[in-house]
Design a protein around this motif. Structure first.
Motif, mmCIF file in Angstrom:
data_model
loop_
_atom_site.group_PDB
_atom_site.id
_atom_site.type_symbol
_atom_site.label_atom_id
_atom_site.label_comp_id
_atom_site.label_asym_id
_atom_site.label_seq_id
_atom_site.Cartn_x
_atom_site.Cartn_y
_atom_site.Cartn_z
ATOM 1 N N ALA A 1 0.855 -1.213 -0.098
ATOM 2 C CA ALA A 1 -0.036 -0.075 0.071
ATOM 3 C C ALA A 1 0.989 1.412 0.035
ATOM 4 C CB ALA A 1 -1.039 -0.082 1.353
ATOM 5 N N LEU A 2 2.188 1.349 0.519
ATOM 6 C CA LEU A 2 2.722 2.259 0.398
ATOM 7 C C LEU A 2 3.539 2.611 -0.732
ATOM 8 C CD1 LEU A 2 5.182 1.807 3.879
ATOM 9 C CD2 LEU A 2 3.187 3.516 3.477
ATOM 10 N N VAL A 3 3.630 1.690 -1.570
ATOM 11 C CA VAL A 3 4.304 1.858 -2.990
ATOM 12 C C VAL A 3 3.099 2.398 -3.732
ATOM 13 C CG1 VAL A 3 4.798 0.601 -4.957
ATOM 14 C CG2 VAL A 3 5.658 -0.529 -2.828
ATOM 15 N N LEU A 4 1.780 2.031 -3.421
ATOM 16 C CA LEU A 4 0.691 2.492 -3.933
ATOM 17 C C LEU A 4 0.602 4.210 -3.865
ATOM 18 C CD1 LEU A 4 -1.816 2.361 -6.085
ATOM 19 C CD2 LEU A 4 -3.122 1.481 -4.179
ATOM 20 N N ALA B 1 2.817 6.098 -2.736
ATOM 21 C CA ALA B 1 3.827 6.808 -3.442
ATOM 22 C C ALA B 1 3.664 7.262 -4.767
ATOM 23 C CB ALA B 1 5.212 6.220 -3.326
ATOM 24 N N ALA B 2 3.088 6.221 -5.594
ATOM 25 C CA ALA B 2 2.603 6.370 -6.918
ATOM 26 C C ALA B 2 1.324 7.297 -6.998
ATOM 27 C CB ALA B 2 2.552 4.994 -7.560
ATOM 28 N N PHE B 3 0.641 7.417 -5.996
ATOM 29 C CA PHE B 3 -0.755 8.321 -6.109
ATOM 30 C C PHE B 3 -0.312 9.718 -6.104
ATOM 31 C CE2 PHE B 3 -4.379 10.284 -3.960
ATOM 32 C CZ PHE B 3 -5.112 9.922 -5.030
ATOM 33 N N VAL B 4 1.080 10.165 -5.649
ATOM 34 C CA VAL B 4 1.472 11.589 -5.577
ATOM 35 C C VAL B 4 1.417 12.081 -6.977
ATOM 36 C CG1 VAL B 4 2.970 13.074 -4.733
ATOM 37 C CG2 VAL B 4 2.387 11.465 -3.280
ATOM 38 N N PRO B 5 2.196 11.496 -7.984
ATOM 39 C CA PRO B 5 2.282 11.753 -9.187
ATOM 40 C C PRO B 5 1.192 11.803 -10.171
ATOM 41 C CG PRO B 5 3.704 9.981 -8.989
ATOM 42 C CD PRO B 5 3.308 10.361 -7.485
ATOM 43 N N THR C 1 4.374 1.698 -11.351
ATOM 44 C CA THR C 1 4.028 1.372 -9.971
ATOM 45 C C THR C 1 3.819 -0.264 -9.881
ATOM 46 O OG1 THR C 1 2.662 3.269 -9.801
ATOM 47 C CG2 THR C 1 2.260 1.507 -8.175
ATOM 48 N N VAL C 2 3.487 -0.676 -11.059
ATOM 49 C CA VAL C 2 3.161 -2.434 -11.012
ATOM 50 C C VAL C 2 4.449 -2.847 -11.101
ATOM 51 C CG1 VAL C 2 2.235 -4.456 -12.324
ATOM 52 C CG2 VAL C 2 0.884 -2.526 -11.927
ATOM 53 N N THR C 3 5.277 -2.346 -11.608
ATOM 54 C CA THR C 3 6.783 -2.928 -11.848
ATOM 55 C C THR C 3 7.561 -2.656 -10.223
ATOM 56 O OG1 THR C 3 7.128 -2.205 -14.342
ATOM 57 C CG2 THR C 3 8.793 -2.618 -13.101
ATOM 58 N N ALA C 4 7.536 -1.412 -9.887
ATOM 59 C CA ALA C 4 8.101 -1.332 -8.620
ATOM 60 C C ALA C 4 7.396 -2.440 -7.351
ATOM 61 C CB ALA C 4 7.827 0.239 -8.040
ATOM 62 N N ALA C 5 6.161 -2.595 -7.444
ATOM 63 C CA ALA C 5 5.512 -3.531 -6.557
ATOM 64 C C ALA C 5 5.834 -4.931 -6.819
ATOM 65 C CB ALA C 5 4.053 -3.512 -6.418
ATOM 66 N N LEU C 6 6.101 -5.449 -8.207
ATOM 67 C CA LEU C 6 6.482 -6.688 -8.583
ATOM 68 C C LEU C 6 8.004 -6.873 -7.890
ATOM 69 C CD1 LEU C 6 5.995 -9.440 -9.796
ATOM 70 C CD2 LEU C 6 6.745 -8.165 -12.169
ATOM 71 N N ALA C 7 8.626 -5.784 -8.129
ATOM 72 C CA ALA C 7 10.266 -6.021 -7.780
ATOM 73 C C ALA C 7 10.296 -6.143 -6.213
ATOM 74 C CB ALA C 7 11.098 -4.941 -8.392
ATOM 75 N N ILE C 8 9.813 -5.330 -5.555
ATOM 76 C CA ILE C 8 9.791 -5.313 -4.126
ATOM 77 C C ILE C 8 9.078 -6.590 -3.474
ATOM 78 C CG2 ILE C 8 9.119 -4.101 -2.132
ATOM 79 C CD1 ILE C 8 9.477 -1.477 -3.558
ATOM 80 N N GLY C 9 7.950 -6.904 -4.029
ATOM 81 C CA GLY C 9 7.342 -8.003 -3.704
ATOM 82 C C GLY C 9 7.854 -9.163 -4.091
ATOM 83 N N ALA C 10 8.511 -9.559 -5.067
ATOM 84 C CA ALA C 10 9.352 -10.712 -5.369
ATOM 85 C C ALA C 10 10.712 -10.836 -4.591
ATOM 86 C CB ALA C 10 9.871 -10.395 -6.746
ATOM 87 N N TYR D 1 -4.492 -5.610 -7.329
ATOM 88 C CA TYR D 1 -5.070 -4.315 -6.760
ATOM 89 C C TYR D 1 -4.588 -3.093 -7.279
ATOM 90 C CZ TYR D 1 -8.141 -6.656 -2.942
ATOM 91 O OH TYR D 1 -8.936 -7.522 -2.283
ATOM 92 N N ILE D 2 -3.161 -3.178 -7.408
ATOM 93 C CA ILE D 2 -2.592 -1.924 -7.834
ATOM 94 C C ILE D 2 -2.954 -1.741 -9.176
ATOM 95 C CG2 ILE D 2 -0.446 -0.996 -8.630
ATOM 96 C CD1 ILE D 2 0.941 -2.431 -6.076
ATOM 97 N N LYS D 3 -2.889 -2.694 -10.009
ATOM 98 C CA LYS D 3 -3.716 -2.591 -11.568
ATOM 99 C C LYS D 3 -4.892 -2.082 -11.644
ATOM 100 C CE LYS D 3 -2.615 -3.282 -15.835
ATOM 101 N NZ LYS D 3 -1.604 -2.263 -16.615
#
Length: 608
Positions: free
Chosen positions: A192-195, A197-201, A286-295, A314-316
């Motif tokens: 949710a924090l990744v999301l 951070a992406a919500f700001v831009p 955002t999806v790429t960042a969430a995937l990298a951090i999650g993996a 959810y992010i998508k």
């Protein structure tokens, strides 16, 4: 007590509304929101049902990724390790139930929202039409017909598009975003924090889009309205356009307005072309960042695979509604600009108001008195400085004078299309501002040189003032003014449609039909404002006998430049600069050496 005309509220209905100051813009927005709230107020219960349906639909959509996580992390291991297929079947069934419930609720919500939207549009169309009929003649003489048509057509269409589809998508998208964000926080707060951070831009990009699209869409609505106004004016004045060979000029002007409309549309499309790809880029990053951090967390054992899959879903899904909101925001801006103009029209107040305590006048005699009347159109020069005039019941007077002498203004005051700036206009001793509109329109009828025929049969046009009139009464009125013969020569007689081939009538015939219409209404006071101007000499002679017969025992005011029409009057008033400079019978004035005698002599010379 005499009703006091209100100060006119000049609503912001100008096509250049987007150039308003900040304070005025806020006032216009508040006015528009009040109108929208007023339109939605009768639909509170259906709106509540719609909210419940959209919540149900959103829950069904949001439940999917969570069930996917549980299935991957619990149901599949249970099947592989213990051969227990129960959890897999349970979660699979729940997924199907959630999907079906969400789909059914979404369909029901769309239908419910459509019923609300159509109810709102029906109410708004009726309000606009009722308002345009309620407003005084002053409004219609200053507010172009093209702009009124634009309010009822293009502006209504913009609002319909928003309510029919755009609003439905925006509401469901906003609910989906909130529910998705909440579910992601519950599922895995780090994702949710990744999301967040992406919500700001995304928010910055959306705010940038909103500011520019608001301006662009107002420009687009303005360009559209100007285009409609030009088209309506050109089509209405086509005879003059062709007579003076102005086709090339009007085509050039229309082309320039069309080009401005095209440019306004291109601006909005260009804005969308930057906004939507920008959102798509932010969402994919955002999806790429969430995937990298999650993996990395899955490899470290800090996150389960099912949770990662659900977080990515959810992010998508979170960014899909933002894109939809951006698309629907276009329709919203267009509709908001349209709503501002419609609310401006509805905010207009008539300058001629209905009395709060009207005095009854069921049977008017027709005694007229203008008691020291002073009048000016708005802030313009004074037209009638101090007119004091008495017209006894049953008397026929003729008003003559040069253009601008105040003749038509006097007629508008007697019929109460305008109210006197000072002084009073009395009918049977009652100030006409204290007489209800219904009684006044029954007692006073005006026939102008613009003889307008509505779509429908000849019979319906003659019976406009008395829809319940019998065929015998209609024919008697037509015979009296000399219209019966040409009506019977039409393809279907009195049933002929005046706007269909074979039912077309000349300008003089239109005027005769308008005479029949007025005489059938049987008013106590009849005002003829240049009403014989469209008649040729034979037609005018045909009407003279009918006028003399039907004006008997009726108060009549005849405004005419043709002295042959004036000859049937009991009394002639010569006007100049808003004052009566000569008053007497036609014979008395002809025998004198004043203005009317000079006019009569010039007319006699013209006949020779």
């Amino acid at each position: 007590m005499t009703a006091t005309p209100p100060r006119r509220v000049t609503a912001t209905t100008n096509e250049d509304d987007f150039n308003l100051g900040r304070d005025e813009s806020r006032a216009v927005r508040r006015r528009s929101l009040r109108l929208l709230g007023n339109l939605l107020a009768p639909h509170k219960k259906p709106l509540l049902v719609a909210v419940l349906l959209v919540v149900t639909s959103t829950v069904g959509q949001v439940a999917g990724p969570a069930l996917v996580a549980v299935t991957i992390d619990q149901a599949i291991p249970a099947l592989l390790d213990r051969g227990d297929a129960g959890p897999l079947a349970t979660f699979g069934a729940l997924y199907i139930v959630a999907a079906v419930a969400g789909g059914l609720a979404a369909g029901a919500y769309i239908r419910q929202a459509a019923r609300i939207a159509q109810g709102v549009m029906l109410d708004l169309r009726r309000r606009v039409f009722r308002q345009t009929q309620r407003l005084s003649l002053e409004f219609h003489e200053t507010y172009t017909s093209g702009r009124v048509i634009s309010r009822q057509t293009s502006d209504m269409e913009a609002l319909r598009e928003l309510l029919d589809g755009g609003l439905t998508g925006v509401v469901s998208s906003m609910f989906l975003m909130v529910f998705v964000a909440g579910s992601l926080v519950i599922l895995d707060w780090r994702s949710a924090l990744v999301l967040a951070a992406a919500f700001v831009p995304a928010l910055i990009l959306t705010r940038w889009f909103q500011k520019r699209s608001q301006v662009f869409y107002r420009e687009q609505r303005t360009a559209s309205a100007r285009l409609i106004v030009k088209f309506v004016e050109t089509m209405t004045g086509m005879r003059a356009v062709q007579a003076f060979r102005r086709e090339s000029t009007t085509e050039r002007d229309f082309g320039a307005l069309s080009d401005a409309y095209r440019e306004a549309n291109l601006k909005t499309f260009g804005l969308n072309g930057r906004y939507q790809p920008g959102l798509l880029l932010i969402g994919n990053v955002t999806v790429t960042a969430a995937l990298a951090i999650g993996a990395w967390r899955v490899l470290e054992g800090g996150m389960e695979v099912g949770v990662l899959a659900a977080a990515l879903l959810y992010i998508k899904r979170f960014f899909m509604p933002i894109q939809q909101i951006g698309m629907f925001y276009n329709a919203f801006q267009s509709a908001a600009a349209a709503l501002e103009k419609v609310s401006g029209l509805l905010a207009e107040e008539p300058t001629v108001v209905e009395p709060q305590r009207p005095e009854a006048l069921p049977h008017a005699r027709g005694d007229l008195r203008l008691d020291h009347v002073r009048f000016a159109y708005g802030d313009g020069p004074v037209v009638l400085p101090d007119l004091d005039l008495h017209i006894p019941a049953g008397q026929t007077i003729a008003l003559v004078g040069t253009t601008g002498a105040g003749k038509s203004t006097l007629a508008k005051l007697v019929t109460r299309f305008y109210d006197a700036s000072e002084g009073r206009v009395l009918l049977d001793g009652i100030d006409i501002r204290d007489i209800s509109t219904q009684d006044l329109r029954r007692a006073v009828v005006m026939v102008t040189q613009e003889a307008y025929l509505f779509s429908g049969s000849v019979r319906e046009n003659i019976a406009l003032g008395r829809p319940d009139a019998s065929q015998e009464d209609i024919e008697a009125a037509a015979r009296a003014v000399g219209a019966h013969e040409f009506i019977m020569r039409m393809p279907d007689g009195y049933d002929t449609d005046v706007n269909k081939r074979g039912g077309r009538v000349s300008a003089g015939q239109r005027q005769l039909l308008s005479f029949a219409r007025a005489f059938l209404a049987d008013p106590a006071v009849l005002v003829l404002d240049e009403a014989t101007s469209s008649l040729d000499i034979p037609g005018e002679r045909l009407v003279q006998h009918g006028l003399q017969t039907l004006l008997a025992d009726r108060t009549a005011i005849i405004i005419a430049h043709r002295l042959s029409t004036v000859a049937i009057a009991d009394r002639v008033l010569v006007m100049a600069h808003g004052r009566v400079v000569e008053d007497g019978s036609p014979d008395e004035l002809i025998a004198g050496d004043g203005r009317f005698a000079a006019l009569h002599a010039a007319w006699q010379d013209s006949l020779v």
